[in-house]
Design a protein around this motif. Structure first.
Motif: not given
Lengths: 168, 156
Positions: A47-55, A64-65, B25-42
């Motif tokens: 399913a695509t994101q849109a299909q899942l959101e439409a349900a 899973p993704g 979380e994506s593989p290899g996601f680091t503390e620095q990545d987390a810090l930058e992601r949080a800074l972007a949402k301040i």
């Protein structure tokens, strides 16, 4: 190289007893129809994101993704202590300690608007209760406020928040 | 992991802890990545955004709502902290007032002048407690916390 070429078409008539027909339809999928008239896709289609959101569709399958895009799935959740350390979490960017008994869960993938369903509770041995703040809860963050039985903001052992809704 | 602090428009301080999610979380996601992601949402309205080491944040949260940001550090706003201490004393004295009020009714019924005088004095002590000199004169957070606990402990 060899192949079988099938022309997309509408569903054919129900076959005779003890027969099954195979045919492609305009959605690009290959279907079968049995002698009871039951039509079934013959391949598993993600399913695509849109299909899942439409349900609504019942002929494609969640992966899973992408399954988190379905309306019934939690879009994010978090258990964090009062100094902001997330013990377990999903789709969280940060936890902000704003005051005693008051924390913001900042989402990684935002919601499409401020209208989504967030649930919060304290994890605590004492008699505390929680509320999701109104004006400070936005598409990007959910604010949880924890009170004691006197109505005074109090730190719990942990803040727990989860949220459902449409994501941006 | 490093934290982010900033001052809000209401004067309060927010302490942001970046998160590496335990799931998704994506593989290899680091503390620095987390810090930058949080800074972007301040929030855009944040004032004086600073990245700090976690030990900069006080571990004692007794007067958390009196924290104020000074550069990249957190200090105690003592007037606010005294107000918090006084509020805690008021919370603590509430059941004591109820206790003495009940005894006051009994003393009145019995026309017990001595008991009434004693109760009256104790209720006055409760009224005076938030303004106790130990609270007013406390020079720092540690002294204020000790004074607050002492005043609460002395409530009649």
């Amino acid at each position: 190289m060899s192949f079988i070429l099938l022309v997309e078409q509408t569903a054919p008539e129900t076959p005779s007893a003890n027969q099954v027909v195979l045919y492609p339809k305009s959605d690009g999928l290959l279907y079968s129809k049995d002698d009871a008239g039951t039509e079934t896709p013959t391949a598993i289609v993600v399913a695509t994101q849109a299909q899942l959101e439409a349900a609504t569709t019942t002929t494609v399958y969640s992966s899973p993704g992408r399954q988190q895009f379905h309306p019934s799935a939690a879009k994010g959740w978090c258990q964090a202590n009062t100094v902001g350390a997330a013990v377990v979490s999903y789709n969280v960017t940060s936890v902000t300690d704003t005051a005693v008994g008051d924390a913001d869960i900042v989402w990684n993938t935002d919601f499409s608007s401020g209208n989504y369903c967030a649930v919060g509770s304290p994890r605590n041995d004492g008699s505390l209760f929680a509320a999701i703040a109104d004006t400070t809860t936005t598409s990007t963050q959910t604010r949880i406020r924890v009170f004691n039985d006197g109505g005074i903001l109090s730190d719990p052992s942990y803040f727990m928040v989860l949220a459902f809704g449409d994501q941006a | 992991m490093k934290k982010i602090i900033y001052t809000r428009s209401d004067g309060g301080i927010s302490v942001v802890t970046p998160v590496i999610n335990t799931l998704g979380e994506s593989p290899g996601f680091t503390e620095q990545d987390a810090l930058e992601r949080a800074l972007a949402k301040i929030p855009l309205a944040a004032i004086n955004i600073q990245v700090i080491d976690p030990f900069v944040v006080p571990s004692d949260r007794t007067f958390r709502n009196a924290w104020k940001q000074v550069g990249a550090t957190i200090e105690q706003d003592m007037p606010k902290a005294r107000t918090i201490a006084q509020d805690r004393i008021r919370e603590a004295r509430t059941p004591r007032f109820a206790h003495w009020d009940a005894l006051w009714s009994k003393a009145q019924e019995d026309n017990d002048a001595a008991a009434m005088a004693m109760i009256k004095a104790n209720r006055q002590k409760l009224r005076d407690a938030p303004a106790d000199a130990r609270i007013v004169n406390a020079a720092d957070e540690t002294a204020l916390k000790a004074a607050m606990q002492a005043v609460i402990g002395d409530l009649p």
